[in-house]
Structures are given as structure tokens and as C-alpha cells.
Write an enzyme that holds these catalytic residues in place. Structure first.
Site, short mmCIF file in Angstrom:
data_model
loop_
_atom_site.label_atom_id
_atom_site.label_comp_id
_atom_site.label_asym_id
_atom_site.label_seq_id
_atom_site.Cartn_x
_atom_site.Cartn_y
_atom_site.Cartn_z
N CYS A 96 0.83 -1.20 0.00
CA CYS A 96 0.00 0.00 0.00
C CYS A 96 0.88 1.26 0.00
CB CYS A 96 -0.98 -0.04 1.16
SG CYS A 96 -2.37 1.13 0.97
N HIS A 222 -3.62 -5.49 1.13
CA HIS A 222 -2.91 -5.74 2.38
C HIS A 222 -2.86 -7.23 2.71
CE1 HIS A 222 -2.42 -1.61 4.03
NE2 HIS A 222 -3.46 -1.35 3.24
N GLU A 224 -1.00 -8.62 4.94
CA GLU A 224 -0.80 -8.78 6.39
C GLU A 224 -2.12 -8.73 7.16
OE1 GLU A 224 -1.14 -4.35 6.05
OE2 GLU A 224 -0.43 -5.99 4.79
#
Length: 261
Positions: A96, A222, A224
């Protein structure tokens, strides 16, 4: 190497460093979260790591444009050290805001090119987009995706400037022909589609690209935020998998570092 070492850059406005640290630790790495000023004061410390990560967030409030101030710090103060890092076959991941910074610093799509060739700019919707998206894996060129039998993954996005564009058609053609387009936004059937499946309006639905070596990956979604299967928004209805879809990004990076260092 039993435990590869990962360094995660953070600075004012970074807000995904803890989640990214958790993901790499779950994949078997040792992780240090380092403020960029600490690295600037001791640039040689980068030599101790095998994976460098720029996580998501809103560095320096995204003043000027998203990731631009961090990009300038990298370009004018750390370019030589990061280039050496890559030339030693080490990995760089930008998620990002980290992708925005790598693009605007010129490390993607090719750190050997002198000028910035791509950027991430304002979403076509002119608003912040926060949703889950389907992503088609388009190439196995990236170390972070290699040896995966997954064709479509499901990850969240959260950005106001996520529209990927290239400087010109020549750059777009080059990264496409060179298989540097790693991820594309698709609908639930795996087909390229417009809004809301392509939330920013990225050219050719591009969500993530690599450099020519496959060692540098930038992506707007994302990974994660989808490490554990219970992070899937409908896990109670669709059932639990062993891992969330984002885990493969971190697992592949750690396995590469174990095998090569």
C-alpha cells in the site's frame, strides 16, 4: 539460515508495522521494526537483513501525495544502500503506502531506470476505498508468489490513492511483456472488471507489480490483514482454511531467504 532477518521501516504515519511484523514472525522470521531515522543514522545496518519491508499507512500524512515524502527520503538518502541490497539477491516488499513510496522513488518497475515510470494516484471514485477484493495471480515472476498453486486470492484494500498508472504505453507494454504484472483486480469469477472490483480504477486492473528480478514486489492490497483464516469476513459461513490468503506472500519470502542465505 534458520531464521531470516526482516527489517520493517516505520516513520510518522505508518500504521501497519505491527501486523506486518506478526505476519513475518508467523512465517518463521526474526523481525526488527526500525524508524527510518535510525537507518539514516547508520545506513550500514541494512546489511544485517535479508528482507526489507515498507508497510502500509499514511507516512507524513500523505502530504504532497501518498508516500511521496518517504519516497524522497529513499531516493535521495538510501538509494545506493537499497540498490546494493537488491543486487545481493535480497528481497524488498512494499505494501500500500510502501508500494506508493517504492514507485515514486523509482524502485518499481525497474530500479535501474533513472526516472519515475509509474505512480499510484487518486481513486476514480474520488474517495477512500475500504473493502475486500479478489486478485488474480498473473505471473510467477515474483519470489513472493513463486511455487504457488493459487490462482485467485482474497485480500482487503484501504486507500485513497490506489489507481495504478504508467508514464506511457511503452512502460505499460514493457512490464506486461516482461511478466512484471503480478496481481490484477478481478471479480468473483476471476474476470477483470470495473468498479467496485477494481476499486481505484487502475489501468488494466493492475494491483501489484515486481521489478525485473522478481525480488521487489509492490502491491496495494494488504496481505498482512489476512494471515489468520478467521480474518476472512465470511469464515463462519465458508469454513476455515489453514491460513489466510495473504500468508503465502510472507511464507514464500521467508523460505527464499532460508534457502539463499
Amino acid at each position: 539460515m534458520l531464521k531470516p532477518k526482516v527489517v520493517i521501516f516505520r516513520t510518522a504515519g505508518t500504521n501497519c508495522d505491527c501486523e506486518t511484523q506478526y505476519a513475518f514472525e508467523r512465517a518463521g522470521a526474526k523481525v526488527d521494526v526500525m524508524h527510518i531515522n535510525t537507518l539514516l543514522a547508520n545506513k550500514n545496518s541494512l546489511r544485517d537483513y535479508q528482507i526489507l519491508t515498507l508497510p502500509g499507512g499514511f507516512t507524513y500524512g500523505d502530504d504532497v501525495s501518498a508516500g511521496k515524502i518517504l519516497a524522497n527520503q529513499i531516493k535521495y538518502h538510501l538509494a545506493e544502500e537499497i540498490t546494493t541490497f537488491i543486487n545481493k539477491k535480497k528481497l524488498v516488499l512494499g505494501i500500500c503506502n510502501g508500494f506508493q513510496a517504492l514507485a515514486k522513488a523509482g524502485f518499481l518497475p525497474d530500479f535501474n531506470m533513472p526516472d519515475q515510470e509509474v505512480t499510484l494516484t487518486f481513486n476514480d471514485s474520488n474517495k477512500f476505498e475500504d473493502q475486500w477484493v479478489y486478485l488474480k495471480v498473473c505471473s510467477d515472476k515474483s519470489v513472493f508468489i513463486k511455487n504457488s498453486d493459487v490462482s485467485v486470492i482474497y485480500l482487503p484494500i484501504a486507500h485513497g490513492e490506489g489507481k495504478f498508472i504508467t508514464k506511457d504505453e511503452a512502460v505499460l507494454n514493457r512490464i506486461t511483456m516482461n511478466r512484471q504484472v503480478i496481481l490484477r483486480y478481478v471479480n468473483e469469477r476471476g474476470e477483470e472488471a470495473g468498479y467496485p472490483w477494481n476499486p481505484g480504477g487502475s489501468v488494466q486492473c493492475i494491483a501489484g507489480i515486481s521489478d525485473p528480478t522478481g525480488q521487489v514486489l509492490g502491491m496495494m492490497p494488504h496481505p498482512e490483514r489476512h494471515i489468520e483464516p478467521t480474518q476472512h469476513p465470511s469464515w463462519t459461513r465458508s469454513g476455515l482454511k489453514e491460513w489466510g490468503d495473504g500468508f503465502l506472500i510472507f511464507k514464500n519470502a521467508v523460505q527464499y531467504a532460508k534457502a539463499n542465505f
